[in-house]
Enzyme design. Sequence first.
Site, PDB file in Angstrom:
ATOM      1  N   HIS A 186     -12.596   7.316   2.271  1.00  0.00           N
ATOM      2  CA  HIS A 186     -13.121   6.522   1.157  1.00  0.00           C
ATOM      3  C   HIS A 186     -12.581   5.109   1.327  1.00  0.00           C
ATOM      4  CE1 HIS A 186     -14.538   5.582  -2.782  1.00  0.00           C
ATOM      5  NE2 HIS A 186     -13.365   5.559  -3.359  1.00  0.00           N
ATOM      6  N   ARG A 194       0.839  -1.193   0.000  1.00  0.00           N
ATOM      7  CA  ARG A 194       0.000   0.000   0.000  1.00  0.00           C
ATOM      8  C   ARG A 194       0.881   1.253   0.000  1.00  0.00           C
ATOM      9  NH1 ARG A 194      -3.753   2.091   4.849  1.00  0.00           N
ATOM     10  NH2 ARG A 194      -1.671   2.287   5.680  1.00  0.00           N
ATOM     11  N   ARG A 204     -23.653   4.290  -4.473  1.00  0.00           N
ATOM     12  CA  ARG A 204     -23.668   2.822  -4.320  1.00  0.00           C
ATOM     13  C   ARG A 204     -24.681   2.414  -3.263  1.00  0.00           C
ATOM     14  NH1 ARG A 204     -17.118   2.297  -5.089  1.00  0.00           N
ATOM     15  NH2 ARG A 204     -17.253   1.969  -7.343  1.00  0.00           N
ATOM     16  N   ASP A 230     -19.824   6.880  -3.138  1.00  0.00           N
ATOM     17  CA  ASP A 230     -20.187   5.961  -2.055  1.00  0.00           C
ATOM     18  C   ASP A 230     -21.684   6.039  -1.745  1.00  0.00           C
ATOM     19  OD1 ASP A 230     -17.575   5.022  -1.770  1.00  0.00           O
ATOM     20  OD2 ASP A 230     -17.034   6.627  -0.384  1.00  0.00           O
TER      21      ASP A 230
END
Length: 308
Positions: A175, A88, A151, A148
């Site tokens: 997020h 990451r 969705r 978001d």
Amino acid sequence: MSKVTVIGAGNVGATVANVLAHKDLVKEIVLVDIVGDLAKGKALDTWQQSPIDHYSTSIIGTNDYRDTKNSDIVVITAGIPRKPGMSRDDLITTNANIVTSVVKSIMEYSKNPIIIIVSNPLDVMTYAAYKASGLKRNRVFGMAGILDTARYRAFLATELKVSPKDIQALLLGGHGDTMVPLPRYTTVAGIPVTDLVSKQKLDAIVERTKGGGGELVKLMGTSAWYAPGAAAAQMVEAILKDENRVFPVCAKLDGEYGLKDVFVGVPVKLGKNGIEKMIQLKLNNQEQKLLQDSASAVKEVMNVFDKI
Ligand code: APR
């Protein structure tokens, strides 16, 4: 009439440009990519769609930042997706370098643009853009909350068998897994959603929303673009029309919600100056704790960026 630049002509960037062209409210769209003629090709394809779908917005593709001169709004979708074996932190480093260099190039040719970030990891990329631009916080913010909530609203529409148009909702926070859903601010044509669906079902929908990006990656082998592209285009529209629309966006907090110097999703009014006003909700203890945890998770990633 205005000029909008979209950086990154991949799936998301090309969709932003295409959706925006269909809205027919911009004089000129400039699509930029580092890869050879990709931006030129996608821009030409969208321009050739104009006689069919009836819009006048002109669109060009380029890899020369001189073409972005005097942009009013810049949407940044450039970046690389996470590759197998990549940590990451490596992804943050790579994409932060891309976003930083893109923003510096933009600022050479546009004095006071509004910058909307779409590249992931979203919250920290917004921070990187803010730092590189030197712009005020009302002019640099990220697109996550509209996607978001979209969705979440789509899942609710399926569950309740109602039109997604009638579902209003709000989410806060970062997020990703730490987003903070607010079921008590979710309504169906004004009816509290908690009156219409069981807590168990609502919890399941919230969980599905948190993993909404991952669900699509699993299905398609890459991340989504239609809804993310449309969401970014909706933000551009709200700004150009000075609509004062209320959307959750990723913004720099300066004491709001008891948080400082961190980029997280909060509801704002979007108008001609970008963020016209941040809206502070009265959160209950549990919501406040979730938001704080979400902000701490973002802060950790911001610290990774600071060490680059
Ligand atoms: N300048 C301009 N374009 C760049 C640069 C750069 N420095 N670096 C990469 N790009 C371009 C790539 O060449 C590619 O065309 O960015 C584009 C990214 O496109 P895709 O790989 O198709 O990725 P996409 O699905 O569009 O997602 C873009 O948005 O939603 C987020 O997580 C997503 O961070 C990702 C971003």
